[in-house]
Design a protein around this motif. Structure first.
Motif, mmCIF file in Angstrom:
data_model
loop_
_atom_site.group_PDB
_atom_site.id
_atom_site.type_symbol
_atom_site.label_atom_id
_atom_site.label_comp_id
_atom_site.label_asym_id
_atom_site.label_seq_id
_atom_site.Cartn_x
_atom_site.Cartn_y
_atom_site.Cartn_z
ATOM 1 N N UNK A 32 0.829 -1.218 0.000
ATOM 2 C CA UNK A 32 0.000 0.000 0.000
ATOM 3 C C UNK A 32 0.856 1.258 0.000
ATOM 4 N N UNK A 33 2.181 1.079 0.021
ATOM 5 C CA UNK A 33 3.089 2.221 -0.030
ATOM 6 C C UNK A 33 3.366 2.851 1.316
ATOM 7 N N UNK A 34 3.183 2.100 2.412
ATOM 8 C CA UNK A 34 3.322 2.676 3.749
ATOM 9 C C UNK A 34 4.711 3.246 4.011
ATOM 10 N N UNK A 35 5.746 2.666 3.408
ATOM 11 C CA UNK A 35 7.117 3.168 3.606
ATOM 12 C C UNK A 35 7.793 3.460 2.265
ATOM 13 N N UNK A 36 6.984 3.724 1.248
ATOM 14 C CA UNK A 36 7.539 4.073 -0.054
ATOM 15 C C UNK A 36 7.803 2.860 -0.928
ATOM 16 N N UNK A 37 8.382 3.120 -2.096
ATOM 17 C CA UNK A 37 8.668 2.050 -3.050
ATOM 18 C C UNK A 37 10.117 1.587 -2.995
ATOM 19 N N UNK A 38 11.025 2.467 -2.591
ATOM 20 C CA UNK A 38 12.433 2.088 -2.462
ATOM 21 C C UNK A 38 12.709 1.833 -0.985
ATOM 22 N N UNK A 39 12.869 0.561 -0.638
ATOM 23 C CA UNK A 39 12.982 0.199 0.768
ATOM 24 C C UNK A 39 14.293 -0.530 1.042
ATOM 25 N N UNK A 40 14.773 -0.346 2.254
ATOM 26 C CA UNK A 40 15.940 -1.078 2.724
ATOM 27 C C UNK A 40 15.456 -2.174 3.658
ATOM 28 N N UNK A 41 15.989 -3.372 3.500
ATOM 29 C CA UNK A 41 15.559 -4.510 4.310
ATOM 30 C C UNK A 41 16.573 -4.820 5.401
ATOM 31 N N UNK A 70 14.336 -2.940 -3.564
ATOM 32 C CA UNK A 70 15.157 -3.025 -2.366
ATOM 33 C C UNK A 70 16.498 -2.361 -2.644
ATOM 34 N N UNK A 71 16.854 -1.419 -1.792
ATOM 35 C CA UNK A 71 18.015 -0.565 -2.048
ATOM 36 C C UNK A 71 18.864 -0.442 -0.793
ATOM 37 N N UNK A 72 20.106 0.042 -0.916
ATOM 38 C CA UNK A 72 20.928 0.326 0.264
ATOM 39 C C UNK A 72 20.258 1.382 1.142
ATOM 40 N N UNK A 73 20.621 1.408 2.405
ATOM 41 C CA UNK A 73 19.990 2.314 3.357
ATOM 42 C C UNK A 73 20.104 3.768 2.925
ATOM 43 N N UNK A 74 21.234 4.169 2.337
ATOM 44 C CA UNK A 74 21.444 5.557 1.937
ATOM 45 C C UNK A 74 20.489 5.998 0.836
ATOM 46 N N UNK A 75 19.882 5.040 0.122
ATOM 47 C CA UNK A 75 18.985 5.368 -0.995
ATOM 48 C C UNK A 75 17.523 5.113 -0.664
ATOM 49 N N UNK A 76 17.237 4.676 0.541
ATOM 50 C CA UNK A 76 15.902 4.197 0.873
ATOM 51 C C UNK A 76 14.923 5.312 1.221
ATOM 52 N N UNK A 77 13.654 5.073 0.885
ATOM 53 C CA UNK A 77 12.548 5.924 1.329
ATOM 54 C C UNK A 77 11.972 5.432 2.655
ATOM 55 N N UNK A 78 12.216 4.179 2.959
ATOM 56 C CA UNK A 78 11.719 3.585 4.191
ATOM 57 C C UNK A 78 12.449 2.280 4.445
ATOM 58 N N UNK A 79 12.160 1.676 5.583
ATOM 59 C CA UNK A 79 12.865 0.462 6.000
ATOM 60 C C UNK A 79 11.851 -0.610 6.378
ATOM 61 N N UNK A 80 12.107 -1.833 5.916
ATOM 62 C CA UNK A 80 11.329 -3.003 6.322
ATOM 63 C C UNK A 80 12.211 -3.848 7.230
#
Length: 291
Positions: free
Chosen positions: A93-102, A126-136
């Motif tokens: 649903x996009x709660x933490x954006x589309x580019x997320x760090x796991x 799934x992206x590195x933390x420096x590029x993330x919109x949110x974290x899972x």
């Protein structure tokens, strides 16, 4: 006042369904508890429904595989709803954006690959933390060796960037056999202590109960079932049941067993009452072990 019981059968006639926790109630991560299996089988034999409600960060399919692997019989449950299932809906649903760090282990990969067919559709990268919109966060990367302190630098970076964490498992700890391990909830708690924002989807929070009620209604055709929530987590199973208006059966011999006397099979009612009162919690029933 809490009613102390020795078996689920003592109160089974009062309910149409149970929402039963897994770790500490049905198994210990290595083997199933024979008495718990028998209790759930007997409940189902009366035409009642057993829905396993777990804070596992992985979707239902992975939970089913784990239960089979450790020997939990398929005939003691009807349906499974996990925190991972509910959290996937939030992610899509996009709660933490589309580019997320796991943040999590390889064993949690199914969270991103085994997606619900009836859920929202959103392309997630799934992206590195420096590029993330949110974290899972599904857990620690290596829960056998790591602690939340190992993630302090990452959490500080997240807070500096005002990233929201989606927590796929609100549990703080779990017992794997005789060993106590940290869960995603411990990292979420540490992040909140820094002032970070966390979104929760498992017990005791509403999303997992909303999903469980929908699954139960679809399975039984009953919109208003009499439900009993069973679990050994006072801050998850008991608190969640209280918030949902569901009766609760607290398994005292689980993660809090040491609080109620030297013999887990004979919890001290006075110690239990004092312990619950100190936490401003109430439970309908208590039982040493699910049986």
């Amino acid at each position: 006042m809490t009613e102390m019981i020795r078996s689920l059968g003592e109160v089974a006639e009062r309910y149409d369904a149970v929402f039963c926790d897994l770790w500490g109630c049905l198994h210990n991560g290595k083997v199933p508890f024979a008495a718990a299996v028998a209790a759930l089988r007997a409940f189902r034999a009366e035409g009642k429904a057993v829905l396993l409600l777990t804070n596992s960060p992985r979707p239902k399919s992975s939970v089913v595989e784990q239960l089979a692997r450790i020997g939990v019989p398929r005939d003691c449950w009807d349906e499974i709803v996990s925190s991972g299932d509910a959290a996937q809906y939030g992610l899509l649903s996009g709660a933490v954006g589309q580019r997320v760090h796991h943040i999590g282990a390889e064993k949690d990969e199914s969270f991103f690959t085994d997606l619900p067919v009836d859920g929202p559709v959103l392309e997630i990268s799934r992206v590195p933390l420096a590029e993330a919109e949110g974290v899972v966060c599904t857990g620690l990367r290596d829960d056998l060796t790591e602690t939340p302190e190992d993630y302090r630098a990452a959490l500080l970076m997240m807070k500096a960037r005002d990233l929201v964490m989606l927590c796929a498992n609100p549990d703080l700890i779990v017992d794997l056999g005789e060993r106590r391990l940290y869960c995603a909830g411990a990292l979420a708690q540490a992040y909140e202590a820094m002032g970070g924002e966390v979104l929760y989807y498992g017990k005791p929070h509403p999303p997992i109960y909303d999903l469980a009620r929908r699954k139960l209604a679809a399975m039984t055709g009953q919109e208003e079932a009499r439900i009993l929530a069973i679990g050994d987590g006072v801050n998850t199973d008991v608190q969640g049941g209280m918030a949902e208006g569901i009766d609760t059966l607290f398994v005292t011999g689980g993660i809090a067993a040491a609080e109620f006397g030297p013999d887990p099979a004979r919890p001290d009612p006075a110690a239990l009452a004092e312990w619950l009162e100190a936490r401003e919690m109430t439970t309908t029933y208590a039982i040493p072990f699910l049986a």
